[in-house]
Write an enzyme that holds these catalytic residues in place. Structure first.
Site, PDB file in Angstrom:
ATOM      1  N   ASN A 148      37.421  -7.612  45.878  1.00 58.86           N
ATOM      2  CA  ASN A 148      37.616  -9.045  46.064  1.00 58.86           C
ATOM      3  C   ASN A 148      38.143  -9.242  47.480  1.00 58.86           C
ATOM      4  O   ASN A 148      39.321  -9.009  47.735  1.00 58.86           O
ATOM      5  CB  ASN A 148      38.616  -9.583  45.023  1.00 58.86           C
ATOM      6  N   TRP A 149      37.259  -9.666  48.355  1.00 57.53           N
ATOM      7  CA  TRP A 149      37.659  -9.801  49.765  1.00 57.53           C
ATOM      8  C   TRP A 149      38.479 -11.059  50.012  1.00 57.53           C
ATOM      9  O   TRP A 149      38.943 -11.290  51.109  1.00 57.53           O
ATOM     10  CB  TRP A 149      36.411  -9.796  50.657  1.00 57.53           C
ATOM     11  N   LYS A 150      38.573 -11.916  49.024  1.00 56.35           N
ATOM     12  CA  LYS A 150      39.289 -13.196  49.187  1.00 56.35           C
ATOM     13  C   LYS A 150      38.746 -13.911  50.436  1.00 56.35           C
ATOM     14  O   LYS A 150      37.556 -13.774  50.713  1.00 56.35           O
ATOM     15  CB  LYS A 150      40.800 -12.945  49.222  1.00 56.35           C
ATOM     16  N   HIS A 204      40.666 -16.322  38.763  1.00 60.07           N
ATOM     17  CA  HIS A 204      41.639 -15.529  39.535  1.00 60.07           C
ATOM     18  C   HIS A 204      42.960 -16.299  39.642  1.00 60.07           C
ATOM     19  O   HIS A 204      42.953 -17.534  39.735  1.00 60.07           O
ATOM     20  CB  HIS A 204      41.079 -15.235  40.930  1.00 60.07           C
ATOM     21  N   GLU A 248      45.248  -8.740  35.843  1.00 61.49           N
ATOM     22  CA  GLU A 248      45.897  -8.818  37.151  1.00 61.49           C
ATOM     23  C   GLU A 248      47.287  -9.429  36.986  1.00 61.49           C
ATOM     24  O   GLU A 248      47.431 -10.668  37.058  1.00 61.49           O
ATOM     25  CB  GLU A 248      45.063  -9.684  38.108  1.00 61.49           C
ATOM     26  N   SER A 267      47.390  -4.482  43.896  1.00 61.60           N
ATOM     27  CA  SER A 267      47.836  -3.411  44.804  1.00 61.60           C
ATOM     28  C   SER A 267      47.250  -2.043  44.475  1.00 61.60           C
ATOM     29  O   SER A 267      47.903  -1.022  44.679  1.00 61.60           O
ATOM     30  CB  SER A 267      49.369  -3.353  44.852  1.00 61.60           C
TER      31      SER A 267
END
Ligand code: 13P
Length: 256
Positions: free
Chosen positions: A8-10, A94, A166, A216
């Site tokens: 997930n590159w955001k 998300h 998450e 993380s």
């Protein structure tokens, strides 16, 4: 099942930078056997990336989606558009969408249904925040998210859905030194999700649904996290922005 390792590159990497990453990353993952690899870049990089991953092991995903196929929804992208550009996956619900863009479980449920109706595989994110965890509300919060986000979904549709656990307190927000959940804490969250899926559907669905961990994950902890019995992959933010470190994580995947 093969573990799913998704990036997930955001809101990072525009076209040129994205292509450089893919060129480097493709060389690093040539001999990968076990992981299913998905990259979720920004909307604007999807088209370029699609071209650069032809004949590779990389699949394409988006980070968000509207639930309608078209209409007067300024600034949104529809399931049809994501399919058109070559996406197979879409991240939904998300915590950053929930927190900064006020998405709630009912809205996310509409998106999950729309994704499935259009042949996209949702990566549905759930997880408690720090305050909820401190107040021993993890189970209640995660179960409630699943109950609503998966409303009106049947067992057959569940075969297309991936759940990402998450825990919000473990998400790096760009800090490479942020602490992940311990493998034991993550495993507990995954077990909780699997138990609830069994209650909501049945034991086969609970067993066969991929439940992946996000928060993380990095080369230093990926192997340990991915070796836990109920962790079927990872959704990686910060550490997926570097081709070498994402490739290391991908190499830590195994067959579950
Ligand atoms: P980090 O890997 O940067 O903690 O991000 C996790 C995440 O939010 C993936 O969706």
């Amino acid at each position: 099942m093969r573990q799913l390792i998704a990036a997930n590159w955001k809101m990072n990497k525009a076209g040129k930078e994205a292509i450089q990453f893919i060129d480097e990353f493709k060389k690093l993952i040539k001999n990968i056997k076990y992981a299913e690899i998905v990259i979720c870049p920004s909307f604007t990089a999807l088209n370029e990336i699609k071209k650069s991953i032809i004949n590779s092991k990389i699949k394409l995903g988006a980070q968000n989606m509207h639930f309608e196929n078209s209409g007067a929804f300024t600034g949104e992208a529809s399931p049809l558009m994501l399919k058109d550009v070559g996406c197979e996956y879409v991240i939904l619900g998300h915590s950053e969408r929930r927190e900064f863009f006020t998405e709630d479980d009912e809205l996310i449920n509409k998106k999950v249904i729309a994704a499935l109706n259009n042949g996209l595989c949702p990566i549905l994110c759930v997880g408690e925040n720090l305050e909820q965890r401190k107040n021993n509300k993890t189970k209640e919060v995660v179960e409630q998210q699943l109950r609503i986000c998966l409303k009106n979904i049947d067992k057959k549709q569940m075969t297309k859905i991936n759940i990402a656990y998450e825990p919000v307190w473990a998400i790096s927000r760009g800090d490479p030194n942020h602490k992940a959940a311990t493998p034991e804490d993550a495993e507990e969250g995954h077990k909780l999700i699997r138990n609830f899926l069994e209650k909501m559907f049945d034991s086969a669905t609970a067993k066969n649904t991929r439940v992946i961990y996000g928060g993380s994950m990095k080369p230093e902890n990926a192997k340990e996290l991915l070796s836990m019995p109920n962790i079927d992959g990872g959704l990686v933010g910060n550490a997926s922005l570097d081709a070498k470190s994402f490739a290391e994580i991908v190499k830590s995947a195994k067959l579950n």
